[in-house]
Design a protein around this motif. Structure first.
Motif, PDB file in Angstrom:
ATOM      1  N   SER A  91       0.815  -1.207   0.000  1.00 35.76           N
ATOM      2  CA  SER A  91       0.000   0.000   0.000  1.00 35.76           C
ATOM      3  C   SER A  91       0.853   1.263   0.000  1.00 35.76           C
ATOM      4  CB  SER A  91      -0.929  -0.014   1.217  1.00 35.76           C
ATOM      5  OG  SER A  91      -1.731   1.138   1.248  1.00 35.76           O
ATOM      6  N   LEU A  95       1.608   4.550  -2.719  1.00 36.50           N
ATOM      7  CA  LEU A  95       1.573   5.973  -2.396  1.00 36.50           C
ATOM      8  C   LEU A  95       2.874   6.660  -2.810  1.00 36.50           C
ATOM      9  CD1 LEU A  95      -0.660   7.648  -1.097  1.00 36.50           C
ATOM     10  CD2 LEU A  95       0.469   7.346   1.106  1.00 36.50           C
ATOM     11  N   HIS A 147      -4.901   4.223  -1.409  1.00 40.17           N
ATOM     12  CA  HIS A 147      -3.587   4.551  -1.954  1.00 40.17           C
ATOM     13  C   HIS A 147      -3.487   4.160  -3.421  1.00 40.17           C
ATOM     14  CE1 HIS A 147      -1.641   4.520   2.336  1.00 40.17           C
ATOM     15  NE2 HIS A 147      -2.543   5.475   2.169  1.00 40.17           N
ATOM     16  N   ASP A 150      -5.100   6.887  -5.298  1.00 39.02           N
ATOM     17  CA  ASP A 150      -4.201   8.039  -5.412  1.00 39.02           C
ATOM     18  C   ASP A 150      -3.161   7.813  -6.500  1.00 39.02           C
ATOM     19  OD1 ASP A 150      -5.608   9.071  -3.281  1.00 39.02           O
ATOM     20  OD2 ASP A 150      -4.037   8.712  -1.802  1.00 39.02           O
TER      21      ASP A 150
END
Length: 302
Positions: A91, A95, A147, A150
């Motif tokens: 994860s 990011l 994430h 994103d």
């Protein structure tokens, strides 16, 4: 962490200044390893913010392609596991890879081949991720879906991505939502996914001819299955139906109200005007949301 904790606390207290007492390669390897630490103070409080600061400050500009390749390998650490600590590395690698993509938008530091490679790895990981937990007691945020969203939003911003690649990003989000799971998204993941789609829309490369069938594909999961008489119907809504409904409602709201990105010159320009498909897509979303809850929403009179 002991001595190591004190060292990195000093780096953070210095405003994330790059230390010169150790080689950058060694510092980077240690921080990347710390991305998977079970202690959120180490992972979320030191490793990620230090690396993100160094990326944004251009420390890795001459090394960004190799740096991103190395970080993206963490996406596959223990992939397929559910409920284990391996999700933390995956994860937070996502990011950090997002930060690398965003840095390229400023520095133009990598060739398009690298961005495409990162996009392929991101897509492969995101649709195969099984551990969709948000906040994990004793571990802090795992948040792989948020994430991952994103990361997709970062890729959608990239000028290396055109119509084909942006269409693939939409399909990746749909695949993620429609993949069977026992997890309900309860920690804002649907909004983060919706924002990723909004980023795609603001590129103004995709028309309603692409977007309408994509929404219809998602909307099909909102209809309870027909079961034979005497057969027990599954609990409804399923996690997939609930997650998809929340996402579509979030997308409708963001499209209606408008969104803003980071306060960078690139995002101010990108999100400065509504997407060109806004009006047409709002009508499509209204139609499928009404159809998904016919006992609640009224049908507009003709």
């Amino acid at each position: 962490m002991g001595v190591r904790a004190a060292y990195w606390e000093q780096v953070r207290a210095s405003g994330f200044r790059l230390p010169h007492d150790r080689p950058l390669d060694d510092l980077t390897a240690e921080l990347v390893h710390m991305l998977g630490d079970v202690d959120p103070k180490v992972r979320d409080g030191i490793a990620y913010p230090v690396l993100a600061a160094w990326i944004s400050e251009g420390v890795y500009d001459d090394l960004l392609a190799g740096f991103g390749d190395g970080v993206s390998e963490g996406l596959f650490n223990g992939l397929g596991e559910d409920g284990t600590d391996s999700v933390l590395r995956r994860s937070f690698s996502a990011l950090l890879l997002a930060e690398s993509v965003l840095r390229d938008q400023v520095a133009r530091a990598v060739h398009s081949d690298a961005i495409f490679r990162w996009g392929d790895r991101a897509a492969s990981w995101f649709v195969r991720e099984r551990d969709l937990r948000g906040y994990v007691e004793g571990r802090g945020w795992a948040h792989a879906v948020a994430h991952g969203a994103d990361l997709i939003a970062a890729l959608a911003r990239s000028e290396h991505f055109g119509k084909l690649e942006l269409t693939v990003l939409l399909d990746v989000i749909a695949d993620r939502l429609l993949t069977p799971t026992t997890h309900r998204l309860l920690h804002g993941e649907d909004d983060r996914l919706a924002f990723a789609v909004m980023t795609v829309l603001h590129r103004n490369r995709l028309g309603i001819d692409v977007l309408e069938p994509w929404v219809e594909r998602l909307a099909a999961s909102l209809v309870p299955p027909v079961v034979d008489e005497g057969t027990t119907a599954p609990a409804w809504p399923t996690p997939v139906a609930g997650n998809t409904a929340g996402f579509l409602r979030g997308l409708h709201l963001q499209l209606a109200l408008g969104v803003r990105g980071q306060q960078t010159p690139q995002d101010v320009t990108l999100f400065g005007k509504p997407p060109q498909v806004r009006a047409d897509l709002l009508l499509v979303l209204l139609r499928v949301l009404r159809a998904g809850q016919p006992a609640i929403f009224s049908t507009p009179s003709r």
